[in-house]
Design an enzyme around this catalytic site. Structure first.
Site, short mmCIF file in Angstrom:
data_model
loop_
_atom_site.label_atom_id
_atom_site.label_comp_id
_atom_site.label_asym_id
_atom_site.label_seq_id
_atom_site.Cartn_x
_atom_site.Cartn_y
_atom_site.Cartn_z
N ASP A 141 -1.67 31.72 -6.25
CA ASP A 141 -2.92 32.48 -6.35
C ASP A 141 -2.84 33.61 -5.33
O ASP A 141 -1.87 33.72 -4.57
CB ASP A 141 -4.12 31.57 -6.15
CG ASP A 141 -4.21 31.05 -4.73
OD1 ASP A 141 -3.34 31.38 -3.90
OD2 ASP A 141 -5.15 30.30 -4.44
N ASP A 150 -5.45 24.90 -13.52
CA ASP A 150 -5.02 24.26 -12.28
C ASP A 150 -6.24 23.65 -11.64
O ASP A 150 -7.36 24.14 -11.84
CB ASP A 150 -4.42 25.27 -11.30
CG ASP A 150 -5.52 26.00 -10.54
OD1 ASP A 150 -6.14 26.90 -11.12
OD2 ASP A 150 -5.80 25.64 -9.37
N CYS A 177 -1.69 3.02 -19.86
CA CYS A 177 -0.88 4.03 -19.17
C CYS A 177 0.52 3.49 -18.88
O CYS A 177 0.69 2.31 -18.61
CB CYS A 177 -1.58 4.41 -17.86
SG CYS A 177 -0.68 5.62 -16.88
N CYS A 183 2.59 5.11 -16.51
CA CYS A 183 3.09 5.79 -15.31
C CYS A 183 3.75 4.76 -14.39
O CYS A 183 3.60 3.55 -14.58
CB CYS A 183 1.95 6.52 -14.58
SG CYS A 183 0.91 5.47 -13.55
N CYS A 233 1.28 2.21 -12.95
CA CYS A 233 0.76 1.23 -13.91
C CYS A 233 1.86 0.28 -14.39
O CYS A 233 1.58 -0.85 -14.78
CB CYS A 233 0.10 1.94 -15.08
SG CYS A 233 -1.49 2.67 -14.59
N HIS A 277 -0.64 8.34 -10.59
CA HIS A 277 -1.37 7.96 -11.81
C HIS A 277 -2.24 9.11 -12.34
O HIS A 277 -2.20 9.43 -13.53
CB HIS A 277 -2.24 6.72 -11.56
CG HIS A 277 -3.12 6.43 -12.73
ND1 HIS A 277 -2.66 5.78 -13.85
CD2 HIS A 277 -4.40 6.78 -13.00
CE1 HIS A 277 -3.62 5.72 -14.75
NE2 HIS A 277 -4.69 6.32 -14.25
#
Lengths: 370, 370
Positions: A93, A266, A304, A306, A309, A335
């Site tokens: 940015d 974002d 999930c 991930c 998880c 996660h």
């Protein structure tokens, strides 16, 4: 190599699009969510972990890096990618949002903004030219024009003045910019005023940018108002350029934004709430410290896959938070980022299969609408 | 499967030995350094990271896990290995050291110790039987007898009383223990008194254990005194059982301990100083926050091939520490653990090749002797 946007598909039943953003550090599938690495690191994460969960591009903050460690040091290190060991695309940015958020600590003139550092109170001057030079030194793939984001609420007059500065500054940024391997995006301002949004979009398009940020939204206004402004603003922008809704990252805003034609997002939300012990799951939010998780040996989200998880229980992660162990926030951060990145993957697939409205309905039936 | 120690080789030029410790969760090459995971996590680390850097066994603290989250919860989760997602061997200490460190917060009787929790001030009672039950519920591969570690300095009389309790308690621990898949080690006490060390070793050997901790050292005494006590105590112990020097982990003490016949070590030192920004390198210690590292684009240690040294510069890691970013302490923790684990690997190799005294000399020539 220049940055180039390729429009793959436009949804017939919404304004959603599929695209590819080609950059010197790789190609990004859009719509995309960009995790935030404010200080040259996505808090708590390693580059390999970000990649494993499907991160294609990250955002880093010019204001913070300028103050510490300084763009010269990063440039000397070989640029931001090398400094932080991240070889995929980066967007920085411009620092405008942070500088204007400083409130009484900053003073605006036509030339730029004088402000005091939040770190040590030292005085600094930021201008369109400086913001561009700093971002050139950092070397991100996509950089942003130095803009003024009017707070919410603001009067029409104040918003108009901020818009006017933003246009003039955008032209000066373009003038100051000189790296072929970087794309400079303009930022549409205009607050909650349609006439100003229209004027901002047109003025920026007259200058001409390879992509457009939509700033000044998600700054405290009600969500329906944000959606209304998006619905009005986005059709004003060229279809062959990416549109980036800045600072937005809740699951509902991502889906609603995509449906209105946004390509990039974002937000610090997933990483920030993760460090606080809140996770997003397919059934809505979960506060891991809550007593009900004490002996809950299920994963954070049963749907999930991930790393967190697959390997840990709510009971263990709750223990880590109660014991103030770092692994706790690492697991919740992994996660939450995985959750949003996977959500965007599903959104892209739904667009490809012409079933985004159905996907939206199914998602909110389980997640709940915030 | 029972725990079994296999003596592979005895060094001819020192008391160092090579061995293998077979446990239900795998075989450990000794001499070994055990990273500490006090609260069911090695601070800042994931199991995969620990494995990648060569961790064969970790230590976890019974006192902490008993207080939070409680051994029942961990047992319900399937035991400590499953709870924390660590499938290699674990050793738990008995909690004795922590309880006796509480000072005025504890009261000792023949039966056990009454103490107040450091977390909430609640009153608890710990005895040899309770410590053993808790460790059985946690389910580590190696557990330790509940002992009394006399502080340094202590009178002969006080040290003798602590030793006597330690022997009696060790017998009660053995009596209370009933898991075939766990080894219970006794702990030799006796402070800095050779006659008491001898008495402790003999009394414990009369009871009979599959391994012996050496407690009450590295508690503030000068290092030469610690080495002297080791030189006296270790030859009293059976050669076919592992000897574990508790709470020791500086590079010099590891090497000196191995040369005197120690097989196992643990210490919070590498992880604790890492979180503070101090790293161990082949040229001695490095304080990463120091200004001299600001523009130093070399790795922490040019001779190291850990993940941190392969991918990041001192300048970047210093930036992370200045900016209080978690990745900073993750990288220094990885580095320090890798450094000690690799040191132990080199030590084992030197024993195998009959050149430990030479290795010791070379190591200290670069590292400096502390």
């Amino acid at each position: 190599m220049a940055v180039r946007f390729e429009l793959i598909k436009e949804c017939r039943r919404s304004k959603a699009r599929l695209g590819r953003l080609h950059t010197p550090h790789g190609t990004i599938e859009t719509p995309v969510f960009m995790p935030v690495g404010t200080q040259a690191t996505v808090k708590g994460m390693m580059p390999e972990e970000l990649k494993e969960m499907g991160t294609e591009i990250i955002l880093s903050n010019t204001y913070h890096l300028y103050l510490r460690p300084g763009e010269d040091l990063i440039n000397e290190a070989g640029g931001l990618h090398k400094f932080m060991n991240w070889d995929r695309p980066i967007l920085t940015d411009s620092g405008g949002f942070q500088v204007f958020s400083l409130g009484p600590l900053r003073k605006v003139s036509e030339d730029g903004v004088t402000f005091k550092s939040h770190l040590d109170g030292s005085t600094h001057f930021m201008s369109p030219e400086r913001a561009t030079q700093i971002q050139m030194a950092l070397g991100a793939d996509i950089i942003m024009a130095f803009d003024e984001c009017a707070p919410y609420p603001s009067t029409w007059e104040y918003t108009e003045a901020a818009l006017q500065r933003t246009t003039q500054w955008a032209a000066r940024c373009k003038e100051a910019h000189g790296r072929e391997d970087q794309a400079l995006f303009g930022i549409v301002q205009g607050g909650m005023y349609k006439d100003l949004r229209e004027r901002s979009a047109k003025e920026l398009m007259d200058i001409g940018f390879p992509g457009y940020g939509i700033g000044g939204l998600s700054v405290g206004e009600p969500k329906p108002l944000m959606y209304e402004m998006l619905e009005y603003t986005i059709p004003l922008l060229p279809t062959d350029k990416p549109r980036y809704l800045m600072g937005v990252g809740s699951p509902d805003c991502l889906i609603e934004g995509v449906m209105r034609g946004v390509d990039m997002f974002d937000c610090v939300l997933p990483t920030r709430i993760a460090r606080n012990g809140t996770v997003m799951t397919s059934r809505g939010k979960l506060v891991i410290r809550n007593a009900e998780n004490t002996r809950d040996f299920r994963p954070l989200d049963e749907e999930c896959s991930c790393y967190a998880c697959r390997n840990y229980t709510r009971a263990y992660i709750r223990h880590l938070f109660k014991a103030e162990e770092i692994l706790g926030l690492r697991l919740t951060t992994i996660h939450n980022l995985y959750f949003l990145l996977t959500l965007m993957k599903k959104v892209r697939q739904a667009i490809a299969e012409d079933r985004l409205p159905e996907f939206r309905k199914e998602f909110f039936a389980d997640y709940g609408y915030e």
